[in-house]
Design a protein around this motif. Structure first.
Motif, PDB file in Angstrom:
ATOM      1  N   MET B   1     -12.034 -16.372 -30.396  1.00 20.16           N
ATOM      2  CA  MET B   1     -11.309 -16.029 -31.616  1.00 20.16           C
ATOM      3  C   MET B   1      -9.930 -16.665 -31.626  1.00 20.16           C
ATOM      4  SD  MET B   1     -10.625 -12.007 -30.933  1.00 20.16           S
ATOM      5  CE  MET B   1      -8.890 -11.874 -31.248  1.00 20.16           C
ATOM      6  N   ASN B   2      -9.943 -17.976 -31.478  1.00 16.00           N
ATOM      7  CA  ASN B   2      -8.667 -18.691 -31.516  1.00 16.00           C
ATOM      8  C   ASN B   2      -8.296 -19.046 -32.956  1.00 16.00           C
ATOM      9  OD1 ASN B   2     -11.051 -19.818 -30.986  1.00 16.00           O
ATOM     10  ND2 ASN B   2     -10.323 -21.350 -29.542  1.00 16.00           N
ATOM     11  N   LEU B   3      -7.007 -18.959 -33.198  1.00 16.09           N
ATOM     12  CA  LEU B   3      -6.534 -19.325 -34.534  1.00 16.09           C
ATOM     13  C   LEU B   3      -6.513 -20.835 -34.643  1.00 16.09           C
ATOM     14  CD1 LEU B   3      -3.567 -16.859 -34.913  1.00 16.09           C
ATOM     15  CD2 LEU B   3      -5.780 -16.773 -36.033  1.00 16.09           C
ATOM     16  N   ASN B   4      -7.013 -21.335 -35.752  1.00 10.00           N
ATOM     17  CA  ASN B   4      -6.996 -22.784 -35.936  1.00 10.00           C
ATOM     18  C   ASN B   4      -7.011 -23.127 -37.422  1.00 10.00           C
ATOM     19  OD1 ASN B   4      -9.640 -22.369 -36.695  1.00 10.00           O
ATOM     20  ND2 ASN B   4     -10.422 -22.791 -34.636  1.00 10.00           N
ATOM     21  N   LEU B   5      -7.367 -24.357 -37.711  1.00  7.28           N
ATOM     22  CA  LEU B   5      -7.322 -24.872 -39.081  1.00  7.28           C
ATOM     23  C   LEU B   5      -8.160 -24.039 -40.061  1.00  7.28           C
ATOM     24  CD1 LEU B   5      -7.578 -28.757 -38.961  1.00  7.28           C
ATOM     25  CD2 LEU B   5      -5.751 -27.384 -39.933  1.00  7.28           C
ATOM     26  N   THR B   6      -9.144 -23.350 -39.528  1.00  8.24           N
ATOM     27  CA  THR B   6      -9.992 -22.523 -40.391  1.00  8.24           C
ATOM     28  C   THR B   6      -9.151 -21.583 -41.252  1.00  8.24           C
ATOM     29  OG1 THR B   6     -11.461 -22.510 -38.495  1.00  8.24           O
ATOM     30  CG2 THR B   6     -12.068 -21.112 -40.358  1.00  8.24           C
ATOM     31  N   LEU B   7      -8.075 -21.098 -40.617  1.00  2.00           N
ATOM     32  CA  LEU B   7      -7.135 -20.212 -41.313  1.00  2.00           C
ATOM     33  C   LEU B   7      -6.657 -20.827 -42.622  1.00  2.00           C
ATOM     34  CD1 LEU B   7      -5.386 -17.614 -40.563  1.00  2.00           C
ATOM     35  CD2 LEU B   7      -3.632 -19.240 -39.942  1.00  2.00           C
ATOM     36  N   ILE B   8      -6.192 -22.057 -42.519  1.00  2.41           N
ATOM     37  CA  ILE B   8      -5.668 -22.734 -43.712  1.00  2.41           C
ATOM     38  C   ILE B   8      -6.797 -23.051 -44.682  1.00  2.41           C
ATOM     39  CG2 ILE B   8      -4.512 -24.832 -44.499  1.00  2.41           C
ATOM     40  CD1 ILE B   8      -3.060 -24.690 -41.704  1.00  2.41           C
ATOM     41  N   GLY B   9      -7.925 -23.469 -44.116  1.00  2.00           N
ATOM     42  CA  GLY B   9      -9.081 -23.738 -44.972  1.00  2.00           C
ATOM     43  C   GLY B   9      -9.484 -22.508 -45.764  1.00  2.00           C
ATOM     44  N   GLN B  10      -9.501 -21.367 -45.091  1.00  2.00           N
ATOM     45  CA  GLN B  10      -9.863 -20.122 -45.758  1.00  2.00           C
ATOM     46  C   GLN B  10      -8.853 -19.764 -46.839  1.00  2.00           C
ATOM     47  OE1 GLN B  10     -12.307 -17.684 -45.486  1.00  2.00           O
ATOM     48  NE2 GLN B  10     -13.476 -19.255 -44.456  1.00  2.00           N
ATOM     49  N   ALA B  11      -7.584 -19.943 -46.508  1.00  2.00           N
ATOM     50  CA  ALA B  11      -6.546 -19.611 -47.490  1.00  2.00           C
ATOM     51  C   ALA B  11      -6.703 -20.480 -48.735  1.00  2.00           C
ATOM     52  CB  ALA B  11      -5.163 -19.797 -46.878  1.00  2.00           C
ATOM     53  N   ILE B  12      -6.991 -21.767 -48.520  1.00  2.00           N
ATOM     54  CA  ILE B  12      -7.157 -22.667 -49.670  1.00  2.00           C
ATOM     55  C   ILE B  12      -8.384 -22.261 -50.473  1.00  2.00           C
ATOM     56  CG2 ILE B  12      -7.674 -25.041 -50.346  1.00  2.00           C
ATOM     57  CD1 ILE B  12      -6.049 -25.885 -47.838  1.00  2.00           C
ATOM     58  N   ALA B  13      -9.498 -22.013 -49.765  1.00  2.25           N
ATOM     59  CA  ALA B  13     -10.722 -21.608 -50.459  1.00  2.25           C
ATOM     60  C   ALA B  13     -10.469 -20.336 -51.267  1.00  2.25           C
ATOM     61  CB  ALA B  13     -11.840 -21.375 -49.444  1.00  2.25           C
ATOM     62  N   PHE B  14      -9.760 -19.394 -50.650  1.00  2.00           N
ATOM     63  CA  PHE B  14      -9.434 -18.132 -51.307  1.00  2.00           C
ATOM     64  C   PHE B  14      -8.634 -18.381 -52.589  1.00  2.00           C
ATOM     65  CE2 PHE B  14      -6.613 -14.224 -51.228  1.00  2.00           C
ATOM     66  CZ  PHE B  14      -7.555 -13.425 -51.820  1.00  2.00           C
ATOM     67  N   ALA B  15      -7.606 -19.235 -52.443  1.00  2.18           N
ATOM     68  CA  ALA B  15      -6.756 -19.521 -53.607  1.00  2.18           C
ATOM     69  C   ALA B  15      -7.581 -20.143 -54.727  1.00  2.18           C
ATOM     70  CB  ALA B  15      -5.623 -20.449 -53.199  1.00  2.18           C
ATOM     71  N   PHE B  17     -10.823 -19.891 -55.257  1.00  2.00           N
ATOM     72  CA  PHE B  17     -11.732 -18.892 -55.833  1.00  2.00           C
ATOM     73  C   PHE B  17     -10.988 -17.972 -56.807  1.00  2.00           C
ATOM     74  CE2 PHE B  17     -14.650 -19.135 -51.913  1.00  2.00           C
ATOM     75  CZ  PHE B  17     -15.259 -20.260 -52.450  1.00  2.00           C
ATOM     76  N   VAL B  18      -9.824 -17.518 -56.353  1.00  2.13           N
ATOM     77  CA  VAL B  18      -9.050 -16.608 -57.213  1.00  2.13           C
ATOM     78  C   VAL B  18      -8.660 -17.314 -58.505  1.00  2.13           C
ATOM     79  CG1 VAL B  18      -6.881 -15.380 -57.449  1.00  2.13           C
ATOM     80  CG2 VAL B  18      -8.175 -15.181 -55.347  1.00  2.13           C
ATOM     81  N   TRP B  19      -8.246 -18.569 -58.367  1.00  5.12           N
ATOM     82  CA  TRP B  19      -7.863 -19.322 -59.558  1.00  5.12           C
ATOM     83  C   TRP B  19      -9.049 -19.452 -60.510  1.00  5.12           C
ATOM     84  CZ3 TRP B  19      -9.941 -24.089 -61.023  1.00  5.12           C
ATOM     85  CH2 TRP B  19      -9.363 -24.655 -62.154  1.00  5.12           C
ATOM     86  N   PHE B  20     -10.194 -19.804 -59.956  1.00  6.67           N
ATOM     87  CA  PHE B  20     -11.383 -19.972 -60.794  1.00  6.67           C
ATOM     88  C   PHE B  20     -11.741 -18.663 -61.489  1.00  6.67           C
ATOM     89  CE2 PHE B  20     -15.858 -20.188 -61.763  1.00  6.67           C
ATOM     90  CZ  PHE B  20     -16.013 -21.474 -62.227  1.00  6.67           C
ATOM     91  N   CYS B  21     -11.685 -17.589 -60.695  1.00  4.52           N
ATOM     92  CA  CYS B  21     -12.031 -16.277 -61.246  1.00  4.52           C
ATOM     93  C   CYS B  21     -11.083 -15.905 -62.382  1.00  4.52           C
ATOM     94  CB  CYS B  21     -11.985 -15.241 -60.133  1.00  4.52           C
ATOM     95  SG  CYS B  21     -12.483 -13.602 -60.644  1.00  4.52           S
ATOM     96  N   MET B  22      -9.792 -16.184 -62.150  1.00  7.03           N
ATOM     97  CA  MET B  22      -8.777 -15.819 -63.139  1.00  7.03           C
ATOM     98  C   MET B  22      -8.929 -16.646 -64.405  1.00  7.03           C
ATOM     99  SD  MET B  22      -4.758 -15.667 -62.375  1.00  7.03           S
ATOM    100  CE  MET B  22      -4.101 -17.185 -62.983  1.00  7.03           C
TER     101      MET B  22
END
Lengths: 288, 156
Positions: B1-15, B17-22
């Protein structure tokens, strides 16, 4: 059990290791062949399985809702539209109850959080060996050693996924705080509370104490948000893996745990959504 | 469970998705919901208005019915009165006419009587003279006795 030549520890570890692609100090950009490889990659690595499943599920959610939104009718709703409207009304109601400001972002944000997390969590109900075995087969066709093809199906059991979301929420908390109170108001909120005195010298002494307390409070929000979801799902997944190891007895054990887990899946998605709304409403309202 | 680029990837994907939903999911569904809400509210409104209208119409109908009944009663009374009047008038006319006819007949009868008396008088005097003439034949001075008998006849 995947492969009878594995010990229990190896089996569990195999299940808890993400499929990682990253910059290895020796091998350059490559797939990690072991947990040690993945560790060596440090920050410059990406969990392919997490990204794949989370984006796939997110797109499933958006496709489902978009397909309804495109042909939404104001008449008598049918089928899928019923479900989508129910979800949207439920989220809208929760937001209206808690968040009293005006924002076009909060409600869709909450809907996305709830549905996305719910879908990611529900992957936990897929039998633990099913998709990893499939991935090993596919990896085998592409010439990879099946034993080194790691595959975690539930994105929310990856701390990166939950922290990625909670940090986005944290950014929104900061944005809303500064927008509604101004930068000075936000700083004042961090430094002048909870200890406040009219004596200016005492106040100067109290500022570092206040700052420490308030910053901890502030930072605890995204961290607790991420860890709560991660911890619940990780533990659930671990128990599914353990149940999968007990041989024939797994069937009577698996079923009640899965039924119980349905509750956790929904509840955690709901909690993440509700807390996001609460944090954001706290950020927009004057607290003291 | 090391922190890595996935974090940023997830944040971007999240943003995203939220934008699309909105942008593409929330507004149309919400708008449809609000429109339906309005439609239902309008429908309920119209229903209550219709009920009120119905009540008013019923009241009005009752009113009209009552009025027309009253009118009919009035007309009936008037007609009765008028017919009585007409009958009375007719009776009056008839009586007057009868009296007139009776009076005419009476005067005609009087005239007839008078004329008969006149004729009778003329005849009586002649008859009397003729009778007397035959009885007396010789001894009568026609002129002298005629005057006498005329005087007698005039006294009749």
């Amino acid at each position: 059990m995947a492969g009878n030549n594995m010990t229990s520890t190896e089996y569990i570890q195999h299940h808890l290791q993400n499929l990682t692609y990253g910059l290895h100090p020796e091998n350059g950009w490559s797939m990690a062949h072991s947990a040690a490889d993945a560790k060596a990659m440090g920050f410059w690595a990406i969990h392919v399985d997490t990204m794949l499943w989370s984006i796939g599920l997110g797109m499933l959610f958006l496709w489902l809702f978009r397909s309804v939104a495109k042909r939404v009718s104001t008449g008598v709703p049918t089928g899928l539209q019923n479900f989508v409207e129910m979800m949207i009304e439920f989220v809208d109601g929760s937001v209206r109850e808690t968040f009293h400001g005006k924002s076009r972002l909060i409600a869709p944000l909450s809907l996305t959080i709830f549905c996305w997390i719910f879908l990611m969590n529900i992957m936990d109900l897929v039998p633990v060996d099913f998709l990893p075995l499939l991935a090993q087969k596919i990896g085998g066709w592409f010439g990879a050693d099946p034993a080194h093809v790691y595959f975690k199906v539930v994105p929310t059991t990856d701390i990166n996924a939950t922290l990625g979301m909670s940090l986005s929420v944290f950014a929104l908390i900061l944005f809303y705080s500064i927008r509604s109170k101004g930068l000075s108001g936000f700083i004042a909120e961090l430094t002048l509370h909870p200890f406040n005195t009219p004596n200016i010298f005492a106040q100067i002494l109290l500022i570092p104490v206040n700052f420490l307390l308030e910053v901890v409070t502030l930072l605890a929000k995204p961290v607790s948000l991420a860890l709560r979801l991660f911890g619940n799902l990780y533990a659930g997944e671990l128990i599914f893996i353990l149940i999968a190891m007990v041989g024939l007895w797994q069937l009577p054990l698996h079923f009640p745990w899965a039924v119980f887990h349905i509750l956790i899946i929904t509840l955690q998605a709901f909690i993440f959504m509700m807390l996001t709304i609460v944090y954001l409403s706290m950020a927009t309202e004057e607290q003291h | 469970m090391n922190l890595n680029l996935t974090l940023i990837g997830q944040a971007i994907a999240f943003a995203v998705f939220v934008w699309f939903c909105m942008k593409y999911v929330w507004p149309p569904v919400m708008q449809a919901l609000q429109e339906r809400q309005k439609k239902i509210a309008d429908g309920l409104d119209a229903a209550s208005r219709a009920t009120r209208d119905l009540e008013l119409a019923q009241e009005k109908a009752e009113e009209t019915l009552r009025e027309s009944k009253e009118q009919a009663q009035q007309i009936l009374e008037q007609a009765n009165k008028r017919s009585n009047q007409i009958v009375e008038e007719a009776r009056e006319t008839a009586r007057a006419e009868g009296e007139r006819i009776i009076a005419g007949a009476r005067s005609e009868i009087d005239q007839e009587i008078n004329r008969a008396k006149e004729e009778l008088r003329a005849q009586v005097s002649l008859l009397a003279v003729a009778g007397a003439e035959r009885i007396l034949e010789s001894s009568i001075d026609e002129a002298k006795h005629r005057e006498l008998v005329d005087k007698l006849a005039a006294e009749l």
